[in-house]
Structure formats: structure tokens, C-alpha cells
Write a protein that holds these residues in place. Structure first.
Motif, PDB file in Angstrom:
ATOM      1  N   SER A   2     -18.234   3.241  12.216  1.00 22.99           N
ATOM      2  CA  SER A   2     -17.894   2.034  12.597  1.00 22.99           C
ATOM      3  C   SER A   2     -18.604   1.684  13.903  1.00 22.99           C
ATOM      4  O   SER A   2     -18.901   0.346  14.187  1.00 22.99           O
ATOM      5  N   ASN A  43     -14.638   2.851   8.597  1.00 27.37           N
ATOM      6  CA  ASN A  43     -14.255   4.161   8.230  1.00 27.37           C
ATOM      7  C   ASN A  43     -13.026   4.174   7.462  1.00 27.37           C
ATOM      8  O   ASN A  43     -12.137   4.760   8.152  1.00 27.37           O
ATOM      9  N   PRO A  44     -12.655   3.615   6.373  1.00 30.71           N
ATOM     10  CA  PRO A  44     -11.322   3.428   5.927  1.00 30.71           C
ATOM     11  C   PRO A  44     -10.705   4.624   5.444  1.00 30.71           C
ATOM     12  O   PRO A  44     -11.494   5.780   5.141  1.00 30.71           O
ATOM     13  N   THR A  45      -9.361   4.852   5.108  1.00 31.58           N
ATOM     14  CA  THR A  45      -8.704   6.055   4.542  1.00 31.58           C
ATOM     15  C   THR A  45      -8.945   5.651   3.120  1.00 31.58           C
ATOM     16  O   THR A  45      -9.359   4.675   2.592  1.00 31.58           O
ATOM     17  N   TRP A  46      -8.624   6.648   2.390  1.00 29.46           N
ATOM     18  CA  TRP A  46      -8.789   6.665   0.754  1.00 29.46           C
ATOM     19  C   TRP A  46      -7.773   5.535   0.190  1.00 29.46           C
ATOM     20  O   TRP A  46      -8.267   4.507  -0.506  1.00 29.46           O
ATOM     21  N   GLU A  73      -6.929   3.038   2.079  1.00 29.40           N
ATOM     22  CA  GLU A  73      -7.342   1.394   2.431  1.00 29.40           C
ATOM     23  C   GLU A  73      -8.456   1.219   1.411  1.00 29.40           C
ATOM     24  O   GLU A  73      -8.806   0.038   1.174  1.00 29.40           O
ATOM     25  N   ASP A 133     -17.161   8.976  12.203  1.00 32.79           N
ATOM     26  CA  ASP A 133     -16.974   7.295  12.470  1.00 32.79           C
ATOM     27  C   ASP A 133     -18.146   6.632  12.413  1.00 32.79           C
ATOM     28  O   ASP A 133     -19.052   6.831  13.352  1.00 32.79           O
ATOM     29  N   SER A 142      -6.650  10.553   4.364  1.00 34.32           N
ATOM     30  CA  SER A 142      -7.685  10.951   5.152  1.00 34.32           C
ATOM     31  C   SER A 142      -8.884   9.920   5.040  1.00 34.32           C
ATOM     32  O   SER A 142      -8.550   9.008   4.236  1.00 34.32           O
ATOM     33  N   HIS A 143      -9.799   9.932   6.041  1.00 35.36           N
ATOM     34  CA  HIS A 143     -10.815   8.973   5.825  1.00 35.36           C
ATOM     35  C   HIS A 143     -11.914   9.306   4.920  1.00 35.36           C
ATOM     36  O   HIS A 143     -12.042  10.334   4.395  1.00 35.36           O
ATOM     37  N   THR A 144     -12.421   8.244   4.334  1.00 35.86           N
ATOM     38  CA  THR A 144     -13.372   8.391   3.044  1.00 35.86           C
ATOM     39  C   THR A 144     -14.667   8.959   3.668  1.00 35.86           C
ATOM     40  O   THR A 144     -15.543   9.732   3.159  1.00 35.86           O
TER      41      THR A 144
END
Length: 1013
Positions: free
Chosen positions: A1013, A878-881, A883, A1011, A1005-1007
């Protein structure tokens, strides 16, 4: 269903069996290959009577309909049709070698050549026969069958009949002729009925679940890398394995002692060998089994299936223990032998078990049927199955158990394994099997058969790459000031090109060459990929430098462009002048992309999707007759639009000529027509396919309605891409101006498409992309409203949304202030995030187009110069934008550096089990473009507008087209109507818009919400 006699089958289309369909698809994907030829060489112990042999062979062909059956697509699905027995007469060629020196060597050489001659499956696939008389070793007979018509179990029946009829004809008797009780086509239809039942689908799914979890892509010591051969035409060779004279006796003794069959022992030995050479303890091996019953026992045909076996090999186990486990799996496989291999592969893919290869990479065949060659009464020795220079698997071990002894042949893909590796592997198998059957209680780790020291055992496959971590603070994210300035002449030229290109991009930073640094990033300054390609074209025009966009886009800085300018060279003086054409009267080899399009054009449901239709609307004041003249003149001047394609069976390649008549441009007076009639005419022109062998691959019609003028231009994608369409329209406009306003059009010289032909894609590029994509799922779990079916229609529904200037500006800000993230990368992030949110899938492949116009000549060529690249989107963790964009940037850079990778070879390596029910590798396509003017006005006060094509068609299940313009960003989705309802597509677009708002509001924020993952 009632079975019919052979003479009643003629002309009656019937479905293919699943095994036949797999072979037909392989032949269609790589026409003219010999992979499934079955060449059998007999040495006779008496002189051959060619007349009697011809009569005997003709008897077989008349009696068994499968030996005079042709195969062709109808309605998107292949069918088999039996030819009338009176229209098919097999012929035998005879060479007399009496007194010829080295006659035996000549037989071997000529037999090998004839063994590789391909069959044309659209004609009756009749067995071929060649006789060499007078050779010192005895008369030799080569009989070549196609595997689509026979299997190993067919030969005893056929050879027994051949011998009986031959005897009768030699003695002057009339052979009896009775129709067999069953014919293969009827049995294939029965199989189709059985496999369409719900209980069959449940069995397939259950078995797929049992096989899931075993890693695919078995790589052994000595592996050379990914194969570059297209599906169905792997280059291969054979290595005979010397098993020794006493191994068969020990094998049968061990089988009796362990209470298993000889096949189980050979399977266990092969498992132990593969485990030793791969470093893996869990394996999938494909065993080729026949599925014959009392009904099919005396019917020649294809009754084999590849059955995957799940095996485990533990080094501390004994060979006897391995045999016990293998016995359970082998016996269990008998209950799965009726599950078609392709269905099983598709079911495993649907479960998420998506590897780079089909379920199995290696195969095992254990049989003695070839040696049960009929009651020949000693007339001929057991036949030898010749090699065809091809391979069906990465590795295939073929073991024959016959009274004379145990023989083995290792067939291998020569692009994956070299001869030395194959020889070492065969010797290792012989040593391991010999030791194992002599002492089955030995531990596996103590058995011989390890790879030589110079062949390293592969390690664990590499994990997914980790994207770089972007800066987290706003200050850190702010194109850093570099005190360096361009110093060398090439850096100054590159900086000038940067500044000029950025000046034409709305919203990009306005700068001068002196303000740039060698490390300045084109995209961080606000440039986009289309502007970058235009800048490269400008560099070619200014400096004559042969630059390729992919070399720049991998690291889009001033320093990179300067280096390219420094190392690029002008065209050699002995090259043809720009625009000159090769001999238009000869054959030209088609590109790999054209070969794919030619194949897809043979599938009726796919034909419309590979047309490039354009409808331009003009006011009634336009001189429609001058428009017609301009259109006809432009279509006539481009060689590619005069192309005619054909399959050269000799060279086994698709070729084209450009000396045919030009496309037709016609004028239609539609005054008095209703609007509906005009729409129907435009739709008919836009959706009618081309006969690529006989017709020009383009058409145009000028329609005058009294209130407006329409130009309908249709090009086939096999000769034209989007840039070609724009070039043709621009030249029509310029020529129209010259005809109506005076002056000259000043059109560039036409470019012959053969001048744009590229060398074979680099193996290094293809291998790099295969490694990047290995392990990725070859499907996206799209929210279909209806299930897929074979022969999917390309008819699409179109829905769109617009992101206003405020949100579009936020996205542009994210692209500019990041570490050189392009708008395309942002688009990929938005689409990927939307799909991840809807499907829950964290590893996605998306196809996107790549323009290959990287020479000055390419800018003026009407040709198909687009490659399909595949982008991997990684949402694990769950990467950030930020990342995600860093990961996408790295993935894009790899794609750009390897933009010449062959899409067909990627498909062959990563998705060989595909079928016509869905696109290869991924069902999702993404294009990011920039709004252009609707067209140059053809005259004072005359506007030109592009009209949408109705109804739309798409090559992919879901296609996103993202267009930037001054008022915002338009996102259009094309979705296959067979699969999606409008509400579902609208929901997907809403999710894309939601992702865009999240990215613009807070890139940290997360994409994915929640979560995963």
C-alpha cells in the motif's frame, strides 16, 4: 527504397501508414460505417460538363495510386494494394433538376444521404461523384473521398489538378499526364522503416512519460453517460458555431500582439472552455496535425496524426498568460507530430497510465486548407464538408481560418452530449473567444463561457469502491440461525428448489425446505454457480417461470427466488410453440458477440482460437457406422449449424441465413495408419478454420483405426458455446443408442438461433459496468518471457496442478463459512492474489464467461449464448482474505445484476486504443467449472472418454481453468507460447497453490506478502 511510378504499383502489397492502420482497424471493428467519409459539396457558378468532369476525375485516379488502392489483411496485418489503372474507372451520376420544385432542398437531402454511404475498403477506394444540374442555386457536385486516402492538405493539390484537366477537356485539348515523383504507398513504407528504429521507441516512451499523470476521461457539463456505440461507429452530429464577422480580425491582431499564431489563441480559448466546463485544471487535448515535408507536399494521402497536448488552466491567470504556456506546448508538439497516436497510447498504458479512454477524448482541428480549393478560376465556391452522422471524438472542434471569416463546427457524440448541450457549448466558445481576443489581459475567471446553470459541472471522479468488512471472529463467521421459516407458497416453492439443488452438490448442507429461512443464502449453504443455474432451469421446467440467473445471483436467497417466482410470468399464449423456427429462408441479424467473432475470424492468427473442437475416444467394439449416422443426423437437425454469414452493406450489419446445406460428417478408415498419422489428422481437423460465408460452421469425422474409434467434432464459436457442444454430444449418444439398441431417442425439438436473439444490451447495465471499471488498468503486467507483437499467435502451452482433497476442503470451508462466498469467488481471489504477488499490481481486471441460457428453450438450443463479463479485483491496502472476498462478492454481484452489459461497448468505452497484439481490457481469463462424467456410455460395456486437444490454443494470453471434482481441485493454465516459457507458467501455478494454502490455513492473513500500500 526507390519510389515507383503509379502504373508500377499495381498488385504490389505495401504496409499501411500508422494513420491508415488506425482507420482500417476502426472500419474492421464496425464495418460499413461512414465515420471517415470525407463528403465535399461544391456549388458551381457555371453549368457542369459531366463528360469533362468524368475525364478529369479519371485523370486523378490514374495519376495518383492512392485513389485506386484497396486494403485487406494478409498474415494478420493489413496491407494496401494498388489496382491497375486500366481496371478502375470512376463513374459520375447525374440528376437533372431543371424545373423541379424545391430543387435546392432535394440537393441537400440527397447529398446528405450519399455522404453517409460507406466504402468497402477491400475494393479499390475510388472517390465517388454525383452531379445535380439545373438547381436554382447553381449546379452542385458532391465528391466523397475516404479519409484513409486523403487529408485536408490533399485537397488543394487534387482540386487544382481537377480544374486544370477539366479546362483542357472542355476546350478539346489533351491533358498532359506525367507520373508524380512519389506515391503514397512508398512513403508509408518509409514511415514504417523509421518507426521501427530503437531511437523512435525511446522517443515514444519519453513522450508517454511526459503525458502521464493527467487524468483521462474528460467529462463536461451536460454529459449523458457512457456511449453504447461500438468503436468506429459513434453516432454523431454537428453544431455550427457563430463566431461573428469581426472575430477573425481581432484574432489576428491579438496573435501579432502576443507573438503567437492564431492557432495558439484558438487552442488557449478551447482549453479555457474545457476547464470551465469540466472543473479540471489539467487537460489532454488531441490536436490533429499534418506531417508534410518537401517530399510529400505534392502527394495526396493521409499525413495527419493526432498529437496529445498537455495543458494546465488556472482561473487566476490571464488569457495572455495561458496563451504563452500554450505556445510552448504547441511548438513542442511539432517535435512529437511524427509519433503515431496509437503507439503513444500503448506506451502510456505500459507505463501504468491506464484510464477509461484513449489519451484524448476531445480534439481540435485548425486549418484553412479546404478553402484553398485549387485554382478553380471562380468556377466553384469553396466546398462545404458535410456531416456523416458520426463522431470521431467525444467532442471535436473544427475551426477554419479563411479570408471570408472564421468558421467553426462542433462535432459531438450524440450518445454523450445532446443538441442543447452542444449548442450551449458552441455559444460559450464563441463568447469566450470573442472576449479573449478583444482583451487578452483579462483573467480567465472573468471571461464569459461558463456552462448554463441547468448543466452541472462534473465533480471529481468517484474513487474505487470499498469492499465490506467481514466478521473477524470464528463465531461471527459461522449459513446464523434464522427463526423464520418459509411462509408463502412462493417461499415454499423456492425452499423446495433450494433443498433439491443442494442435495445434488457434494459437500453442501443437506436440508429440507422447512429448515430453510427466507434469508438462507444458496452459496453459504454450499451451492455453486452451476448448481444455481441448474436450479433456475428446474424452476422454469416446474413452474413455466421465465427466470434469468443474473436476477438471482445478485442476491442468492430463498426470498429472492420466491420474489422471482412471484413476478415471473408464463410465456404468452400467442408466442410460437417451443422449438418452432423463424423463416429459415430469410436474413437474420447477427448478435454483437457474433459480429465480434466474425471480425476476429478475418484475422488469420485468431481463427483457430474461436473453434470449439472435441475429440471423443471409443473402443473398437463401437459400431462406427451407426455413430456416423447419428452424428450426421444431429448436425443436420440444428438450424444454427446450417448458418452462412455475410456483411450486408446496405443495412451495414452482419446477417446470417440458415437455409444452407448441413455440416458434413465423414467416415475415415485409418486402419494401418501410424499413431502419428492419426494425431496429425485429428490436429488438422481441429485447427482448420471455416469459410463463414460459404461453409457450414461445423464439421465431424469418425475415424476407425482398428483398435479404437475417434469422433472429431468441430464447431465454430460464432454458432455454438460449450453448452451447445455438450448438447450435441448428448444427442449423438442418445441417437446412437436408439439406432443400435432400438427404441426412440426422444430428442427435443431443435431451436432456431433467431429465437434466442436478445434485445440490444441495456444502456443502464453497460453504463453501470463502465462506471465500475473506470480507472482500472486495461492490462496486467504479466511476466512475459518475450515481448508482444502484432498478430500474436494463439498457440498455447498447457500446464496444470492439483490441490488435494485436504486443501480443496479448506477452500470449500472458506467459501461456505464466509458470507455466501462462492467457489468462483474463491478462485478469483486465488488467481488475483497470485498475479498481484508476481506483478506487484494491485488493481486487476479478469474476464470470465457468463451463460445466458435463462429460458426453457435456451436449455435445448445450439447457439452462442455466452457473454464475457469483466471482474475487477481490488488489492489496494493489502487486504486480508476476508476483506478481499467481501470485495469480490460485491464486484460479482454487480456483474451478475448487469450481466447483459455489452462487452464490445465496454471495450469501446474503456479500451479504445487496443490493437491486435493483445486481448481487449485484460489478457487474463478465468473459468470455474465442476467435473462432469466423461460422457454417457453409448452402449453396454462401451465407455466414452474426452481427449485433450493438441496442440492447445487460447484467446487470452493467460487462461485459468479451475475444475472441482471429488479428489480435489484441478487448476490448468493455458499460456500463449509466443509470450511464455513453460517454467514461467509453472511458477505462476505454484504461486496460485501457495495462495490457496495461505487462504485455507488462515483467512484472516493478508493476501499479499508484505505491504504494497
Amino acid at each position: 527504397m526507390t519510389d515507383t511510378p503509379a502504373d508500377q504499383d499495381a498488385g504490389r502489397p505495401a504496409p499501411l501508414s500508422h494513420a491508415q492502420e488506425r482507420m482500417w482497424f476502426a472500419d474492421a471493428a464496425a464495418p460499413g460505417n461512414a465515420t471517415y467519409n470525407e463528403p465535399l459539396l461544391f456549388v458551381w457558378n457555371e453549368p457542369v460538363d459531366p463528360v469533362a468532369l468524368t475525364g478529369a476525375l479519371n485523370h486523378l485516379v490514374r495519376r495518383h495510386a492512392i485513389l485506386r488502392t484497396s486494403y485487406r489483411p494478409v498474415g494478420g496485418l493489413p496491407v494496401q494494394e494498388v489496382a491497375d489503372p486500366d481496371t478502375v474507372t470512376p463513374e459520375i451520376q447525374v440528376d437533372d433538376l431543371t424545373g423541379v420544385a424545391n430543387a435546392d432542398a432535394r440537393v441537400r437531402e440527397e447529398a446528405g444521404d450519399r455522404a453517409r454511404d460507406p466504402f468497402d475498403l477491400e475494393a479499390p477506394v475510388v472517390p465517388r461523384c454525383h452531379v445535380w444540374r439545373g438547381a436554382p442555386g447553381g449546379d452542385a457536385v458532391l465528391m466523397v473521398f475516404h479519409h484513409i486516402a486523403v487529408d485536408g492538405g490533399s485537397y488543394p493539390l487534387l482540386f487544382r489538378e481537377l480544374s486544370d484537366v477539366y479546362d483542357a477537356l472542355v476546350s478539346g485539348a489533351r491533358p498532359s499526364h506525367t507520373d508524380p515523383e512519389h506515391q503514397y504507398a512508398d512513403l508509408a513504407a518509409r514511415e514504417r522503416e523509421r518507426t521501427s528504429r530503437p531511437d523512435h521507441a525511446a522517443r515514444v516512451k519519453l513522450r508517454a512519460e511526459q503525458l502521464s499523470g493527467v487524468p483521462r476521461g474528460l467529462v463536461l457539463a451536460g454529459h449523458l453517460g457512457a456511449s453504447a456505440a461500438p468503436e468506429g461507429s459513434r453516432p454523431g452530429s454537428q453544431q455550427r458555431v457563430d463566431l461573428g464577422s469581426g472575430v477573425r480580425e481581432h484574432l489576428h491582431q491579438a496573435a501579432r500582439k502576443l507573438r503567437v499564431t492564431p492557432y495558439v489563441i484558438v487552442l488557449a480559448a478551447f482549453q479555457a472552455l474545457l476547464g470551465r466546463w469540466s472543473g479540471r485544471d489539467r487537460l489532454l487535448i488531441g490536436t490533429v496535425l499534418e506531417d508534410r515535408s518537401a517530399r510529400t507536399r505534392n502527394v495526396p494521402g493521409l499525413f495527419v496524426n493526432t498529437v496529445p497536448l498537455r495543458t494546465e488552466v488556472f482561473e487566476d491567470d490571464t488569457f495572455a498568460g495561458l496563451c504563452a504556456r500554450s505556445r510552448v506546448e504547441a511548438y513542442g508538439s511539432l517535435t512529437h507530430r511524427t509519433l503515431p497516436f496509437d503507439q503513444l497510447s500503448s506506451a502510456a498504458t505500459a507505463l501504468g497510465d491506464r484510464g477509461r479512454a484513449p489519451l484524448v477524448d476531445v480534439g481540435l482541428v485548425f486549418q484553412d486548407s479546404l478553402h484553398a480549393s485549387g485554382d478553380s478560376r471562380g468556377r466553384w465556391d469553396p466546398p462545404v464538408l458535410l456531416g456523416t452522422g458520426t463522431a470521431k471524438f467525444d467532442l471535436l472542434l473544427h475551426v477554419d481560418d479563411c479570408p471570408e471569416g472564421l468558421t467553426a463546427v462542433l462535432e459531438y457524440d450524440t450518445e454523450l452530449y445532446g443538441q442543447d448541450t452542444a449548442r450551449a457549448l458552441g455559444a460559450a466558445f464563441a463568447d469566450l473567444l470573442t472576449a479573449a481576443v478583444t482583451d487578452p489581459e483579462r483573467r480567465i475567471v472573468d471571461l464569459p463561457g461558463a456552462p448554463p446553470a441547468h448543466l452541472a459541472v462534473p465533480g471529481a471522479p468517484e474513487g474505487a469502491f470499498a469492499g465490506g468488512t467481514p466478521p473477524t471472529s470464528a463465531a461471527a463467521r459461522a449459513a446464523p440461525v434464522d427463526p423464520e421459516t418459509p411462509a408463502t407458497p412462493d417461499e415454499l416453492r423456492a425452499a423446495e428448489l433450494f433443498a433439491a439443488a443442494l442435495d445434488d452438490v457434494p459437500g453442501a448442507r443437506r436440508t429440507t425446505a422447512a429448515q430453510l429461512a427466507p434469508s438462507s443464502d444458496f452459496f453459504a449453504l454450499g451451492g455453486h454457480s452451476l448448481a444455481a443455474v441448474a436450479m433456475i432451469a428446474e424452476a422454469r421446467r416446474r413452474y413455466g417461470a421465465a427466470l434469468a440467473p443474473r436476477d438471482f445471483l445478485g442476491a442468492p436467497t430463498v426470498a429472492t427466488l420466491a420474489g422471482l417466482l412471484r413476478t415471473a410470468s408464463r410465456s404468452n399464449g400467442d408466442e410460437p410453440e417451443p422449438g418452432t423456427s423463424p423463416d429459415q429462408g430469410g436474413d437474420h441479424p447477427a448478435t454483437s458477440v457474433q459480429q465480434r467473432f466474425w471480425f476476429l475470424d478475418r484475422v488469420p492468427e485468431q481463427r483457430v482460437a474461436y473453434l470449439v473442437p472435441t475429440v471423443v475416444e471409443y473402443p473398437a467394439a463401437l459400431d462406427h457406422r451407426a455413430l456416423l449416422r447419428a452424428t450426421a443426423a444431429v448436425l443436420e437437425r440444428h438450424p444454427s449449424l446450417r448458418s452462412r454469414f455475410r456483411l450486408d452493406r446496405v443495412s451495414r450489419t452482419l446477417v446470417y441465413r440458415t437455409d444452407g446445406p448441413p455440416p458434413e460428417a465423414v467416415l475415415t478408415d485409418a486402419t494401418g495408419w501410424t499413431p502419428e498419422q492419426v494425431r496429425e489428422r485429428v490436429a488438422d481437423l481441429s485447427q482448420s478454420g471455416f469459410d463463414l460465408a460459404g461453409d457450414a460452421p461445423a464439421r465431424a469425422e469418425v475415424i476407425f483405426t482398428g483398435s479404437r474409434v475417434l469422433l472429431v467434432l468441430v464447431l465454430h464459436h460464432i454458432v455454438a458455446d460449450g453448452a451447445s457442444r455438450d448438447l450435441v454430444l448428448d444427442q449423438i449418444t442418445r441417437l446412437y443408442r436408439a439406432l443400435t439398441l432400438g427404441g426412440t431417442a426422444d430428442l427435443p425439438a431443435p431451436v432456431h438461433p433467431a429465437r434466442m436473439a436478445r434485445p440490444r444490451p441495456g444502456t443502464a447495465s453497460t453504463t453501470a459496468m463502465i462506471r465500475r471499471l473506470e480507472g482500472a488498468p486495461t492490462d496486467v503486467a504479466l511476466p512475459h518471457d518475450r515481448p508482444r507483437r502484432e498478430g500474436q499467435s494463439t498457440l498455447a502451452l498447457r500446464r496444470g496442478i492439483t490441490l488435494d482433497a485436504e486443501h480443496a476442503g479448506g477452500l470449500s470451508s472458506a467459501a461456505v463459512t464466509g458470507a455466501g462466498y462462492t467457489p468462483f469467488m474463491v478462485s478469483a481471489a486465488l488467481v488475483g492474489a497470485a498475479l498481484a504477488r508476481v506483478t506487484g499490481q494491485r488493481d486487476l481486471l479478469v474476464a470470465f464467461p457468463w451463460n445466458e441460457r435463462d429460458t426453457a428453450e435456451g436449455d435445448d438450443a445450439v447457439a452462442m449464448l455466452v457473454n464475457t463479463l469483466v471482474l475487477r479485483l481490488d488489492f489496494t491496502g493489502n487486504p486480508t482474505w476476508w476483506e478481499l472476498l467481501a470485495r469480490i462478492k460485491e464486484s460479482c454481484a454487480l456483474c451478475y445484476r448487469n450481466a447483459d452489459a455489452s462487452f464490445d461497448e465496454l471495450v469501446a468505452a474503456l479500451h479504445p486504443e487496443r490493437d491486435l497484439s493483445r486481448p481487449p481490457l485484460t489478457p487474463v481469463y478465468l473459468a470455474h467449472t465442476y467435473a462432469r462424467p466423461e460422457g454417457v456410455a453409448p452402449g453396454p460395456g462401451i465407455r466414452a472418454s474426452l481427449l485433450p486437444i493438441e496442440p492447445p490454443h487460447t484467446k487470452y494470453e493467460l487462461e485459468f481453468d479451475i475444475v472441482e471434482h471429488a479428489g480435489g481441485i484441478e487448476i490448468t493454465a493455458l499460456a500463449m507460447q509466443d509470450l511464455f516459457d513453460p517454467a514461467t507458467v509453472e511458477g505462476l501455478l505454484d504461486t496460485v497453490a501457495e495462495a490457496a494454502r495461505d487462504l485455507a490455513a488462515d483467512p484472516a492473513s493478508h493476501t499479499i506478502q508484505g505491504d504494497l500500500s
